[in-house]
Design a protein around this motif. Sequence first.
Motif, PDB file in Angstrom:
ATOM      1  N   VAL A  34       0.845  -1.196   0.000  1.00 21.11           N
ATOM      2  CA  VAL A  34       0.000   0.000   0.000  1.00 21.11           C
ATOM      3  C   VAL A  34       0.881   1.247   0.000  1.00 21.11           C
ATOM      4  N   PHE A  35       0.540   2.183  -0.862  1.00 28.88           N
ATOM      5  CA  PHE A  35       1.230   3.485  -0.920  1.00 28.88           C
ATOM      6  C   PHE A  35       0.236   4.530  -0.405  1.00 28.88           C
ATOM      7  N   GLU A  86      -2.264  10.508   8.021  1.00 24.35           N
ATOM      8  CA  GLU A  86      -0.867  10.810   8.347  1.00 24.35           C
ATOM      9  C   GLU A  86      -0.578  10.718   9.837  1.00 24.35           C
ATOM     10  N   ASP A  87      -1.593  10.464  10.642  1.00 24.43           N
ATOM     11  CA  ASP A  87      -1.427  10.556  12.096  1.00 24.43           C
ATOM     12  C   ASP A  87      -1.163   9.217  12.776  1.00 24.43           C
ATOM     13  N   GLY A  88      -0.878   8.188  12.009  1.00 27.24           N
ATOM     14  CA  GLY A  88      -0.568   6.880  12.587  1.00 27.24           C
ATOM     15  C   GLY A  88      -1.734   5.912  12.609  1.00 27.24           C
ATOM     16  N   THR A  89      -2.961   6.401  12.400  1.00 32.00           N
ATOM     17  CA  THR A  89      -4.115   5.504  12.457  1.00 32.00           C
ATOM     18  C   THR A  89      -4.112   4.506  11.302  1.00 32.00           C
ATOM     19  N   LEU A 120      -2.601  -0.988   8.976  1.00 34.79           N
ATOM     20  CA  LEU A 120      -1.805  -1.814   8.069  1.00 34.79           C
ATOM     21  C   LEU A 120      -0.821  -2.695   8.834  1.00 34.79           C
ATOM     22  N   GLU A 121      -0.287  -2.182   9.942  1.00 38.02           N
ATOM     23  CA  GLU A 121       0.603  -2.999  10.775  1.00 38.02           C
ATOM     24  C   GLU A 121      -0.157  -4.200  11.340  1.00 38.02           C
ATOM     25  N   LEU A 122      -1.357  -3.948  11.857  1.00 37.66           N
ATOM     26  CA  LEU A 122      -2.167  -5.041  12.405  1.00 37.66           C
ATOM     27  C   LEU A 122      -2.510  -6.066  11.332  1.00 37.66           C
ATOM     28  N   TYR A 145       3.637  -1.356   3.644  1.00 39.29           N
ATOM     29  CA  TYR A 145       3.222  -0.035   3.181  1.00 39.29           C
ATOM     30  C   TYR A 145       4.431   0.876   3.061  1.00 39.29           C
ATOM     31  N   VAL A 146       4.257   1.942   2.321  1.00 43.51           N
ATOM     32  CA  VAL A 146       5.317   2.915   2.077  1.00 43.51           C
ATOM     33  C   VAL A 146       5.234   4.019   3.124  1.00 43.51           C
ATOM     34  N   GLY A 147       6.392   4.494   3.601  1.00 39.83           N
ATOM     35  CA  GLY A 147       6.395   5.666   4.462  1.00 39.83           C
ATOM     36  C   GLY A 147       6.737   5.383   5.908  1.00 39.83           C
ATOM     37  N   VAL A 148       6.467   6.392   6.733  1.00 35.64           N
ATOM     38  CA  VAL A 148       6.837   6.383   8.144  1.00 35.64           C
ATOM     39  C   VAL A 148       5.934   5.440   8.935  1.00 35.64           C
ATOM     40  N   ASP A 149       6.471   4.892  10.044  1.00 37.56           N
ATOM     41  CA  ASP A 149       5.694   3.953  10.852  1.00 37.56           C
ATOM     42  C   ASP A 149       4.698   4.680  11.757  1.00 37.56           C
ATOM     43  N   VAL A 150       4.060   3.920  12.644  1.00 37.17           N
ATOM     44  CA  VAL A 150       2.992   4.461  13.488  1.00 37.17           C
ATOM     45  C   VAL A 150       3.494   5.600  14.374  1.00 37.17           C
ATOM     46  N   ALA A 151       4.579   5.354  15.110  1.00 32.91           N
ATOM     47  CA  ALA A 151       5.080   6.357  16.053  1.00 32.91           C
ATOM     48  C   ALA A 151       5.521   7.626  15.337  1.00 32.91           C
TER      49      ALA A 151
END
Length: 218
Positions: A112-113, A122-125, A130-132, A137-143
């Motif tokens: 997923v991009f 963009e806020d981690g939700t 996607l982590e669960l 996915y592309v980009g920064v992680d949850v934290a």
Amino acid sequence: MQPAKKAGRQPGLKIGVLYGGRSGEHDVSLCSAASVVAALDQSKYEIVAIGIDRDGRWYVQDRPEMVADRNFGKILSLKRRGLWLVNHFEDQNKLHLYNLKSKGEKVVVDVVFPVLHGTYGEDGTLQGLLELAMVPYVGVDVAGSAVGMDKDIAKRLLKEAGIPVVPWITLGRQDWQKQPKKILQRAQKELGLPVFVKPLCTGSSVGIKKVKVKEDLA
């Protein structure tokens, strides 16, 4: 000898470009998604456009389609077609989407991009979802997403790390409702004028206002 035939596109990753969303930056996301789709090498990747409307419903598009827009020039079209069920249990590390209104229509995405802006993107939700689901996915992680989206937390961490930040005051809705006069006095004393007033957790310059006189702070 016969001339060698050119090889067609080899099967590659299927990339789901996720855009739109429930935030106030929905339209900005459509513009960003158009740029992402235009930049992706379609000889290497198969692109699946997955739009999320303002109510949070997901729609797989027939194909990525650019349309003209008077504000942004070009945006990625978002058509509400079908009734889509999102599932990840059938095949680990892949995202499956089923159209419940079209028997047998299924789309499988390898990665997923996310091109969602603001809250719920963009806020981690979304990253947490996607982590669960164990979907790449592309980009920064949850934290990183959560910290970067919250201006107050980001400034506190930067300041703690010794990185210079401009003075700021963070206000909650209840604080303002209880003692607006006291808050205005504090802002003028600690920050002076002019100041920039902005929402805590939005981007794309949405809701930002430059205040030059104290009367406009109210």
